[in-house]
Design an enzyme around this catalytic site. Structure first.
Site, PDB file in Angstrom:
ATOM      1  N   ASP A  36      55.487  24.771 112.550  1.00 31.56           N
ATOM      2  CA  ASP A  36      54.939  24.190 111.316  1.00 31.56           C
ATOM      3  C   ASP A  36      53.652  23.392 111.585  1.00 31.56           C
ATOM      4  O   ASP A  36      53.533  22.222 111.170  1.00 31.56           O
ATOM      5  CB  ASP A  36      55.963  23.244 110.662  1.00 31.56           C
TER       6      ASP A  36
ATOM      7  N   GLU B  88      57.415  28.061 100.339  1.00 34.34           N
ATOM      8  CA  GLU B  88      57.305  26.790 101.072  1.00 34.34           C
ATOM      9  C   GLU B  88      55.969  26.769 101.816  1.00 34.34           C
ATOM     10  O   GLU B  88      55.145  27.662 101.648  1.00 34.34           O
ATOM     11  CB  GLU B  88      58.471  26.625 102.064  1.00 34.34           C
TER      12      GLU B  88
END
Ligand code: FUB
Length: 325
Positions: A15, A226
């Site tokens: 991420d 997301e």
């Protein structure tokens, strides 16, 4: 083009949120760790407990791991699962935004403040009031106004917030269904203190299809799932995101940081591993996509950060640099 090597291999760094501070690239990743928890749609296998911040003087050069910048025990409201973070700078202070589950199992977004880009960071004792769900991404516009983008469906619980209040029973209705627009990401303006939302509160960030209508819930290959990110190029705003269960990174372009945005295509095809997450930043006059995959581990929850160059085509749409050759 050969698949790039991970930026680091001594830890699993997923991420990745990349920013340029003081002439260096700083990457704010999740710190994946080994676990016995089996993969499920709730994302329980992503059981991270701290953050390490990485930096580099050049893309492809040595990467420094600055060690633990924040951990679960530092934050009174956090129970578990420190997921994808981001950071911003304002007036010489650095703000780390991070999602985690609170003691009731609800994802909230916290903020921690530091004097240096790599921390250490001192967390506020409570999450940002009015914050929810996951994957905060900060953006400071040229006029100094800062924004926080966030949201994620399925394990990220965005589907529980349709009414503005947390409805636990809505968890199973993982996304919009039937003949309705997809669930959209959220955005809020940050106050000058960078630690609270302005009184305008949290808004939906509408992403329209090329026909000008909101992307439909059935379009899993282009609806938001997301991994929100915002950047600006040539005066226009670029919102990019993951489509989750179809594993694409897509982007949409608009004329305001609050939207609406118009779908502009895919940036990255599916990588190894279930999740796909990213950030985009300009460094030394070139544009870079930071993303992760599981090529090093072969496990969905042990991901490694990679970087590839991006270019803009004649219409201002993003493409991998090699895709233009
Ligand atoms: O790292 C945990 C979650 O996986 C992130 O919040 C999502 O974006 C996905 O990458």
């Amino acid at each position: 083009m050969a698949d790039p090597k991970p930026l680091v291999s001594h830890i699993f760094a997923a991420d990745p949120s990349a920013h340029v501070f003081n002439g260096k690239v700083y990457v704010y990743p999740s710190h994946d760790r080994e676990t016995d928890i089996e993969d499920n749609d709730n994302g329980d296998q992503y059981d991270m407990v701290d953050y390490h911040i990485l930096s580099m003087d050049s893309i492809g050069g040595p990467v420094t791991d600055h060690g633990i910048a924040l951990k679960v025990e530092d934050v009174p409201w956090v129970d578990k699962q420190m997921w994808a973070p981001d950071a911003a700078e304002k007036d010489g202070k650095y703000y780390l935004y991070f999602p985690a589950r609170d003691k009731q199992g609800i994802f909230r977004i916290g903020v921690a403040v530091g004097e240096k880009p790599e921390g250490p960071f001192k967390p506020d004792p409570e999450p940002i009031p009015g914050s929810y769900s996951i994957d905060p991404a900060s953006f400071v516009d040229d006029d100094g106004q800062a924004y926080l983008y966030f949201g994620g469906i399925w394990g990220g619980q965005l589907q529980c917030w349709r009414t503005g209040k947390f409805v636990r029973e809505a968890f199973e209705s993982q996304e919009a269904s039937g003949d309705e627009p997809a669930l959209f990401p959220r955005v809020a303006k940050l106050k000058d203190n960078m630690r609270e939302f302005t009184s305008e509160g949290v808004q939906e960030l509408v992403i329209n299809d090329e026909d000008g209508k909101p992307i439909h819930s059935s379009k899993h290959d282009r609806r938001f799932f997301e991994a929100a990110w915002m950047h600006k190029y040539n005066g226009r705003y670029y919102f990019s995101y993951s489509t989750g269960d179809t594993h694409y990174l897509c982007h949409a372009i608009g004329d305001s940081p609050l939207g609406p945005f118009t779908y502009a295509g895919r940036i990255l095809e599916p990588v190894e591993g279930w999740t796909t997450h990213h950030s985009i930043c300009e460094f030394q006059g070139r544009w870079w996509l930071f993303y992760h995959d599981t090529s090093l581990s072969g496990k969905n929850h042990l991901r490694s950060t990679k970087v590839r160059e991006l270019v803009y085509d004649g219409q201002g749409k993003l493409k991998l640099a090699q895709a233009q050759a």
